[in-house]
Design a protein around this motif. Structure first.
Motif, short mmCIF file in Angstrom:
data_model
loop_
_atom_site.label_atom_id
_atom_site.label_comp_id
_atom_site.label_asym_id
_atom_site.label_seq_id
_atom_site.Cartn_x
_atom_site.Cartn_y
_atom_site.Cartn_z
N MET A 4 0.85 -1.24 -0.02
CA MET A 4 0.01 -0.09 -0.11
C MET A 4 0.97 1.30 0.14
SD MET A 4 -2.69 1.72 2.63
CE MET A 4 -2.70 0.22 3.72
N GLU A 5 0.65 2.25 -0.96
CA GLU A 5 1.31 3.50 -1.09
C GLU A 5 0.45 4.52 -0.24
OE1 GLU A 5 2.53 6.59 -4.59
OE2 GLU A 5 2.49 4.50 -4.91
N ILE A 6 1.27 5.23 0.52
CA ILE A 6 0.63 6.23 1.24
C ILE A 6 1.21 7.60 0.81
CG2 ILE A 6 0.16 7.27 3.57
CD1 ILE A 6 0.29 4.48 4.75
N MET A 7 0.41 8.65 0.45
CA MET A 7 0.89 9.97 0.35
C MET A 7 0.32 10.68 1.52
SD MET A 7 0.03 12.51 -2.66
CE MET A 7 0.77 11.48 -4.07
N LYS A 8 1.48 11.79 2.08
CA LYS A 8 0.84 12.48 2.98
C LYS A 8 1.42 13.75 2.85
CE LYS A 8 1.38 13.28 8.06
NZ LYS A 8 2.04 12.12 9.44
N LYS A 9 0.25 14.73 2.79
CA LYS A 9 0.44 16.16 2.52
C LYS A 9 -0.24 16.66 3.38
CE LYS A 9 2.72 15.65 -1.46
NZ LYS A 9 3.97 16.30 -1.60
N ARG A 10 -0.46 18.15 3.51
CA ARG A 10 -0.93 19.15 4.45
C ARG A 10 -1.85 19.55 3.69
NH1 ARG A 10 1.06 20.46 9.28
NH2 ARG A 10 3.19 19.87 10.00
N GLY A 11 -3.19 19.70 4.39
CA GLY A 11 -4.23 20.70 3.67
C GLY A 11 -4.70 21.56 4.75
N LYS A 12 -5.82 22.13 4.42
CA LYS A 12 -6.31 23.25 5.14
C LYS A 12 -7.92 23.24 5.20
CE LYS A 12 -4.74 27.84 5.95
NZ LYS A 12 -3.89 28.82 5.49
N ILE A 13 -8.40 23.34 6.44
CA ILE A 13 -9.74 23.60 6.37
C ILE A 13 -10.05 25.08 6.07
CG2 ILE A 13 -11.95 23.48 8.13
CD1 ILE A 13 -10.15 21.23 9.31
N LYS A 14 -11.01 25.45 5.33
CA LYS A 14 -11.53 26.49 4.80
C LYS A 14 -12.88 26.76 5.09
CE LYS A 14 -8.35 28.55 2.37
NZ LYS A 14 -7.73 30.33 2.53
N LYS A 15 -13.30 27.77 5.32
CA LYS A 15 -14.81 28.25 5.47
C LYS A 15 -15.43 29.02 4.21
CE LYS A 15 -18.22 30.39 8.47
NZ LYS A 15 -18.66 31.00 9.55
N TRP A 16 -16.33 28.27 3.59
CA TRP A 16 -17.22 28.97 2.55
C TRP A 16 -18.74 29.12 3.01
CZ3 TRP A 16 -13.75 24.78 1.25
CH2 TRP A 16 -12.89 25.01 0.57
N LYS A 17 -19.14 30.47 3.16
CA LYS A 17 -20.38 30.79 3.79
C LYS A 17 -20.59 30.03 5.02
CE LYS A 17 -21.90 31.96 -1.04
NZ LYS A 17 -22.81 32.20 -1.78
N ASN A 18 -21.75 29.15 4.78
CA ASN A 18 -22.16 28.49 6.02
C ASN A 18 -21.46 27.17 6.32
OD1 ASN A 18 -23.59 30.76 6.83
ND2 ASN A 18 -25.55 30.06 6.04
N THR A 19 -20.58 26.67 5.42
CA THR A 19 -20.14 25.54 5.38
C THR A 19 -18.40 25.53 5.67
OG1 THR A 19 -19.76 25.12 2.99
CG2 THR A 19 -21.97 24.48 4.00
N GLN A 20 -17.83 24.52 6.05
CA GLN A 20 -16.47 24.33 5.93
C GLN A 20 -15.97 23.18 4.70
OE1 GLN A 20 -15.73 23.62 9.87
NE2 GLN A 20 -14.95 25.79 10.20
N GLY A 21 -14.83 23.28 4.35
CA GLY A 21 -14.40 22.37 3.43
C GLY A 21 -12.75 22.11 3.73
N ILE A 22 -12.16 21.10 2.93
CA ILE A 22 -10.79 20.90 3.04
C ILE A 22 -10.23 21.00 1.88
CG2 ILE A 22 -9.00 18.96 3.49
CD1 ILE A 22 -11.15 17.79 5.43
N VAL A 23 -9.23 21.82 1.83
CA VAL A 23 -8.65 22.20 0.53
C VAL A 23 -7.50 20.97 0.12
CG1 VAL A 23 -7.10 23.70 -0.93
CG2 VAL A 23 -8.99 24.50 0.93
N LEU A 24 -7.58 20.47 -0.98
CA LEU A 24 -6.68 19.37 -1.24
C LEU A 24 -5.87 19.81 -2.52
CD1 LEU A 24 -9.15 16.37 -1.08
CD2 LEU A 24 -7.39 17.07 0.79
N SER A 25 -4.77 19.50 -2.66
CA SER A 25 -3.64 19.89 -3.62
C SER A 25 -4.26 19.08 -5.05
CB SER A 25 -2.32 19.49 -2.98
OG SER A 25 -2.01 18.18 -3.22
N LYS A 26 -3.53 19.74 -6.01
CA LYS A 26 -3.77 19.27 -7.41
C LYS A 26 -2.88 17.54 -7.24
CE LYS A 26 -4.19 23.12 -10.42
NZ LYS A 26 -3.74 23.80 -11.45
N GLU A 27 -1.90 17.56 -6.63
CA GLU A 27 -1.12 16.38 -6.38
C GLU A 27 -2.11 15.27 -5.97
OE1 GLU A 27 3.13 15.03 -4.99
OE2 GLU A 27 2.53 16.85 -4.36
N ILE A 28 -2.45 15.42 -4.68
CA ILE A 28 -3.20 14.65 -4.03
C ILE A 28 -4.35 14.16 -5.03
CG2 ILE A 28 -4.96 14.32 -2.36
CD1 ILE A 28 -3.01 15.56 -0.35
#
Length: 100
Positions: free
Chosen positions: A1-25
């Motif tokens: 099993m190959e594991i890729m570990k990168k940092r992401g960031k939780i961002k707020k969009w209006k009344n919700t939140q999401g995780i920003v993922l890199s193009k690489e991931i």
């Protein structure tokens, strides 16, 4: 099993939140923009939590296969006539809201 570990960031969009993922991931997963995914939250015995994102395509195919045959159309249904009638209703509704 190959594991890729990168940092992401939780961002707020209006009344919700999401995780920003890199193009690489995203490119390594073959997931596309607006594609449906399953999101699973795992809680381990040590209290740590893990979020797993899976492709939902297979689940949708399984659901469609399960639904085949559960709904039947009336024998006298004229699909072309039904579509034409719905199209006409949409056109009338659209004309009502147009500015002249």
């Amino acid at each position: 099993m190959e594991i890729m570990k990168k940092r992401g960031k939780i961002k707020k969009w209006k009344n919700t939140q999401g995780i920003v993922l890199s193009k690489e991931i995203l490119s390594s997963t073959d997931l596309k923009n607006n594609e449906n995914v399953n999101i699973i939250v795992e809680t381990h015995s040590d209290g740590k939590k893990r979020i797993v994102i899976e492709d939902a395509t297979e689940d949708q195919k399984d659901l469609l296969e399960d639904l085949v045959g559960t709904v039947s159309s009336p024998k006298d249904l004229d699909v072309k006539a039904e579509r034409a009638e719905r199209k006409q209703k949409r056109l009338v509704k659209h004309e009502r809201y147009q500015w002249h």
